[in-house]
Write an enzyme that holds these catalytic residues in place. Sequence first.
Site, PDB file in Angstrom:
ATOM      1  N   ALA A  67      41.402 -47.758 -34.225  1.00 15.94           N
ATOM      2  CA  ALA A  67      41.790 -48.308 -32.915  1.00 15.94           C
ATOM      3  C   ALA A  67      43.303 -48.546 -32.826  1.00 15.94           C
ATOM      4  CB  ALA A  67      41.061 -49.622 -32.658  1.00 15.94           C
ATOM      5  N   ARG A 100      38.912 -54.263 -30.493  1.00 17.66           N
ATOM      6  CA  ARG A 100      39.695 -53.030 -30.670  1.00 17.66           C
ATOM      7  C   ARG A 100      38.793 -51.792 -30.636  1.00 17.66           C
ATOM      8  NH1 ARG A 100      45.077 -53.623 -32.276  1.00 17.66           N
ATOM      9  NH2 ARG A 100      45.086 -51.656 -33.398  1.00 17.66           N
ATOM     10  N   CYS A 102      52.813 -48.129 -40.791  1.00 13.86           N
ATOM     11  CA  CYS A 102      54.077 -48.356 -40.086  1.00 13.86           C
ATOM     12  C   CYS A 102      54.847 -49.465 -40.810  1.00 13.86           C
ATOM     13  CB  CYS A 102      53.866 -48.639 -38.602  1.00 13.86           C
ATOM     14  SG  CYS A 102      52.836 -50.050 -38.244  1.00 13.86           S
TER      15      CYS A 102
END
Length: 298
Positions: free
Chosen positions: A119, A146, A238
């Site tokens: 998600a 999500r 990330c």
Amino acid sequence: MENTAPKFLIDLLKKEYDLELVNKILEGYSIKRYTTFRVNTLKSCDKDVLDILDSMQVKYIKYDAIEHAYILPDRSAKEFYDTKLVFDGLIYFQSLSSMLPPLFLDIKETDTILDMAAAPGGKTTMMAALSNGKAQITACEVNKIRSERLKHNIEVQNAKNVFVMRADARMLDDFFSFDKILLDAPCSGSGTIDLNNRKALKAFSYDLVKNSAHLQYELLKKAIQILKPNSCMVYSTCSILPIENEEIISRALKEFNIEIVPIEFRGLPLLPTKIKGCLLVLPNEYFEGFFIAKIRKK
Ligand code: SAM
């Protein structure tokens, strides 16, 4: 007034990178990033989307290194939320860095793919588009809200053959086996820090980094177990901290019969990575900080 990055983060960065790079990273944290999107080829094509943008007098720049990717130099994504482009799923707002991991999976129409932490579905739907809606994709997500968002995005984008599984991916049965796996792991987000976002900055802590690393390794172990032999997976985050990236991969390289498949991508701003063949993207005005490793199970 602009906030500063937490001291523990600056210290961690200084441990890994020279001062010039640390300053570049901190600059990347304070710069406003350009809005970027990809055309959803399951519903539209570049020409039709660009015609709509022209009719709205919106400036755009093609990002040549990724098919169907565009930069909006002077607009925010919010301005488009109630337009046909978003409402009908003709485009998907996604950072350029986030478009990279699916590209390294060399997706084929016949693949069975697991998206382990899926998600809101930016990469799930991109993988569906890369396979012309043909690959069988299992999109796993543990969080209920999500997972609803994921289902919504899959539907709006007309991503066929995607099955959403609400589950803790660490608990997936070893009976499963996939041709390809994307583990876009939950992480601290240290590559996407925005010093102008006070709320997000407050949520960023050393505990978050440590807990993320623990979860990442558990997820990676499961991914390797249910990946078919001689097949490849991509691990991405990330985060730009080695604790969440290289250290996770190094542990797995010792424990499992796997190898790194070297990857390259032209034109990226890069940070040095401790594992040859992985990519570590420097955050700047175009890119979020991102780590990507391609792994082959022998
Ligand atoms: N790949 C997504 C995309 O491109 O839109 C972003 C994924 S985000 C980095 C990580 C996701 O993993 C979050 O939605 C989080 O709720 C989910 N997650 C966290 N722990 C999980 C677990 N144990 N099993 C499955 N999903 C998990």
